[in-house]
Design a protein around this motif. Sequence first.
Motif, PDB file in Angstrom:
ATOM      1  N   TYR A  51      36.883  40.730  41.077  1.00  9.22           N
ATOM      2  CA  TYR A  51      35.444  41.017  41.310  1.00  9.22           C
ATOM      3  C   TYR A  51      35.033  41.760  40.272  1.00  9.22           C
ATOM      4  O   TYR A  51      35.488  42.328  39.384  1.00  9.22           O
ATOM      5  CB  TYR A  51      35.284  41.440  42.644  1.00  9.22           C
ATOM      6  CG  TYR A  51      35.341  43.059  42.624  1.00  9.22           C
ATOM      7  CD1 TYR A  51      34.044  43.516  42.962  1.00  9.22           C
ATOM      8  CD2 TYR A  51      36.245  43.703  42.662  1.00  9.22           C
ATOM      9  CE1 TYR A  51      34.070  45.032  42.928  1.00  9.22           C
ATOM     10  CE2 TYR A  51      36.430  45.264  42.812  1.00  9.22           C
ATOM     11  CZ  TYR A  51      35.077  45.849  42.824  1.00  9.22           C
ATOM     12  OH  TYR A  51      35.033  47.283  42.972  1.00  9.22           O
ATOM     13  N   GLN A  52      33.783  41.670  39.995  1.00 13.88           N
ATOM     14  CA  GLN A  52      32.846  42.081  38.957  1.00 13.88           C
ATOM     15  C   GLN A  52      32.722  43.669  38.971  1.00 13.88           C
ATOM     16  O   GLN A  52      32.243  44.117  39.684  1.00 13.88           O
ATOM     17  CB  GLN A  52      31.459  41.665  38.900  1.00 13.88           C
ATOM     18  CG  GLN A  52      30.530  42.373  37.801  1.00 13.88           C
ATOM     19  CD  GLN A  52      29.482  41.353  37.689  1.00 13.88           C
ATOM     20  OE1 GLN A  52      29.398  40.143  37.893  1.00 13.88           O
ATOM     21  NE2 GLN A  52      28.373  41.693  36.767  1.00 13.88           N
ATOM     22  N   ASN A  76      32.206  37.923  43.916  1.00 14.37           N
ATOM     23  CA  ASN A  76      30.855  38.278  44.133  1.00 14.37           C
ATOM     24  C   ASN A  76      30.069  37.219  43.568  1.00 14.37           C
ATOM     25  O   ASN A  76      30.409  36.136  43.303  1.00 14.37           O
ATOM     26  CB  ASN A  76      30.678  39.461  43.274  1.00 14.37           C
ATOM     27  CG  ASN A  76      31.379  39.298  41.487  1.00 14.37           C
ATOM     28  OD1 ASN A  76      32.434  39.458  41.642  1.00 14.37           O
ATOM     29  ND2 ASN A  76      30.379  39.104  41.003  1.00 14.37           N
ATOM     30  N   VAL A  77      28.706  37.385  43.434  1.00 11.69           N
ATOM     31  CA  VAL A  77      27.828  36.358  42.990  1.00 11.69           C
ATOM     32  C   VAL A  77      27.862  36.123  41.530  1.00 11.69           C
ATOM     33  O   VAL A  77      27.923  35.339  41.029  1.00 11.69           O
ATOM     34  CB  VAL A  77      26.551  36.552  43.475  1.00 11.69           C
ATOM     35  CG1 VAL A  77      25.410  35.561  43.366  1.00 11.69           C
ATOM     36  CG2 VAL A  77      26.264  37.372  44.824  1.00 11.69           C
ATOM     37  N   GLY A  78      27.332  37.545  40.875  1.00 12.73           N
ATOM     38  CA  GLY A  78      27.166  37.397  39.362  1.00 12.73           C
ATOM     39  C   GLY A  78      28.294  37.049  38.765  1.00 12.73           C
ATOM     40  O   GLY A  78      29.433  37.392  38.812  1.00 12.73           O
ATOM     41  N   TYR A 100      27.724  35.720  50.283  1.00 11.66           N
ATOM     42  CA  TYR A 100      28.550  36.493  51.035  1.00 11.66           C
ATOM     43  C   TYR A 100      27.685  37.125  52.138  1.00 11.66           C
ATOM     44  O   TYR A 100      28.011  37.411  53.335  1.00 11.66           O
ATOM     45  CB  TYR A 100      29.351  37.244  50.354  1.00 11.66           C
ATOM     46  CG  TYR A 100      28.744  38.286  49.470  1.00 11.66           C
ATOM     47  CD1 TYR A 100      28.167  39.318  49.602  1.00 11.66           C
ATOM     48  CD2 TYR A 100      29.014  37.885  48.155  1.00 11.66           C
ATOM     49  CE1 TYR A 100      27.664  40.204  48.749  1.00 11.66           C
ATOM     50  CE2 TYR A 100      28.565  38.739  47.233  1.00 11.66           C
ATOM     51  CZ  TYR A 100      27.912  39.826  47.481  1.00 11.66           C
ATOM     52  OH  TYR A 100      27.164  40.517  46.559  1.00 11.66           O
ATOM     53  N   ARG A 234      20.573  43.359  38.893  1.00 15.78           N
ATOM     54  CA  ARG A 234      21.440  43.680  37.656  1.00 15.78           C
ATOM     55  C   ARG A 234      20.728  44.801  36.898  1.00 15.78           C
ATOM     56  O   ARG A 234      19.338  44.824  36.362  1.00 15.78           O
ATOM     57  CB  ARG A 234      21.634  42.557  36.686  1.00 15.78           C
ATOM     58  CG  ARG A 234      22.536  41.648  37.308  1.00 15.78           C
ATOM     59  CD  ARG A 234      24.151  42.227  37.445  1.00 15.78           C
ATOM     60  NE  ARG A 234      25.122  41.272  37.903  1.00 15.78           N
ATOM     61  CZ  ARG A 234      25.411  41.454  39.124  1.00 15.78           C
ATOM     62  NH1 ARG A 234      24.926  42.151  40.113  1.00 15.78           N
ATOM     63  NH2 ARG A 234      26.533  40.673  39.682  1.00 15.78           N
ATOM     64  N   HIS A 296      25.234  50.853  43.478  1.00 15.08           N
ATOM     65  CA  HIS A 296      25.360  49.428  43.632  1.00 15.08           C
ATOM     66  C   HIS A 296      26.317  49.147  44.859  1.00 15.08           C
ATOM     67  O   HIS A 296      27.182  48.565  44.993  1.00 15.08           O
ATOM     68  CB  HIS A 296      26.426  48.883  42.349  1.00 15.08           C
ATOM     69  CG  HIS A 296      26.299  47.226  42.160  1.00 15.08           C
ATOM     70  ND1 HIS A 296      26.301  46.885  40.968  1.00 15.08           N
ATOM     71  CD2 HIS A 296      25.897  46.045  43.007  1.00 15.08           C
ATOM     72  CE1 HIS A 296      26.151  45.527  40.970  1.00 15.08           C
ATOM     73  NE2 HIS A 296      25.924  45.287  42.229  1.00 15.08           N
ATOM     74  N   PHE A 299      25.315  45.516  48.508  1.00 16.71           N
ATOM     75  CA  PHE A 299      26.145  44.359  49.028  1.00 16.71           C
ATOM     76  C   PHE A 299      27.187  45.014  50.071  1.00 16.71           C
ATOM     77  O   PHE A 299      27.610  44.169  50.756  1.00 16.71           O
ATOM     78  CB  PHE A 299      26.872  43.672  47.715  1.00 16.71           C
ATOM     79  CG  PHE A 299      28.187  44.666  47.388  1.00 16.71           C
ATOM     80  CD1 PHE A 299      28.120  45.825  46.863  1.00 16.71           C
ATOM     81  CD2 PHE A 299      29.220  44.163  47.918  1.00 16.71           C
ATOM     82  CE1 PHE A 299      29.258  46.588  46.469  1.00 16.71           C
ATOM     83  CE2 PHE A 299      30.577  44.921  47.801  1.00 16.71           C
ATOM     84  CZ  PHE A 299      30.530  46.100  47.049  1.00 16.71           C
ATOM     85  N   MET A 308      33.357  37.990  51.121  1.00 18.72           N
ATOM     86  CA  MET A 308      33.745  38.116  49.698  1.00 18.72           C
ATOM     87  C   MET A 308      35.117  37.781  49.452  1.00 18.72           C
ATOM     88  O   MET A 308      35.365  37.026  48.853  1.00 18.72           O
ATOM     89  CB  MET A 308      33.101  39.487  48.944  1.00 18.72           C
ATOM     90  CG  MET A 308      31.972  39.738  48.731  1.00 18.72           C
ATOM     91  SD  MET A 308      31.682  41.297  48.423  1.00 18.72           S
ATOM     92  CE  MET A 308      31.144  41.393  46.889  1.00 18.72           C
TER      93      MET A 308
END
Length: 331
Positions: A51-52, A76-78, A100, A234, A296, A299, A308
């Motif tokens: 994951y990022q 994750n998405v990004g 997610y 972001r 952050h 989420f 996720m």
Amino acid sequence: MKIIAYGIRDDERPYLEQWSQAQGIDVKAVGDLLDETTVDLAKGYDGAVVYQQKPYTAAVLDKLAANGITNLSLRNVGVDNVDADAVKRNGFKVTNVPAYSPAAIAEFTVTELMRLLRRTPTFDRKQAQGDLRWAPDIADELNSMTVGVVATGRIGRAALKIYQGFGAKVIAYDVFHNPELEKQGLYVDTLDELYAQADVISLHAPATKDNHNMLNDAAFAKMKDGVWILNPARGALVDTDALIRALDSGKVAGAALDVYENEVGIFNTDFGSFDAVPDERLKNLMRRDNVLISPHIAFYTKTAVKNMVQYALNNNKQLIETGQAENEVQF
Ligand code: COI
């Protein structure tokens, strides 16, 4: 089949174990993130789930491929931290988890906006000092505002619905138009139009080369005086110095930032005291009542974390078994 999962936190472990037992698939959970120091742990596995939080540099991806792993599933998405050239060069198959829990991020974003508009951080601070007076902290009402939603993917759309539920007028900008929103006539043609009309700007775009620091001095100059800025997307979308100037001048009334340009190594870390936080610009923002910094966490809900972990593992399994997956990202 053997999968290695990097950067597994304690809150993710039960969901990982549940999946591994249900599928009868061996998943090695590693606490450290994937980087040059941990990449060799992947030798002998068929796929990696990550994951990022750190960049997946060319050096890391080249080594991962040299270790025989080209099935990479992000939880994750990004995907802005993934070196696209190294992905293509090494023939990686990369998946993400695009949905997610869009609601998790949308609900948090609107919560932060309401805190800003109702001045609750100021009232909390005053109350802790025994000051129970109202003035001068008179609030604003969302129902009489225009909210400009930048990017109408799943998260932007979830946020948009909540804004509409509060009675706000919503306008939106995206290069791709969602048919449902198109029918509602919500789209403006340019960001400049959105900047000119919005009382609140809610950013939900992925970071790309084209939108780096899109909220800069020039963009702020095009906005209404006293605009509210929300960035749960972001850090790279906002030029932090320009935002500080716009807050100082009053152009921006307040901001809620769940992401920050230099957040890597800072967010999700305990520095022990405010003074020890190693970033002066971030502390400048954190000191202000009209700026809400969160590390952050938009989420970070039970539903999202479970999805996720389990969706990413499903994706990785699909890649290993079939060479394809539903959530494959094209670089
Ligand atoms: C994402 O899903 O892209 C997020 O921003 C969440 C974070 C854990 C990387």
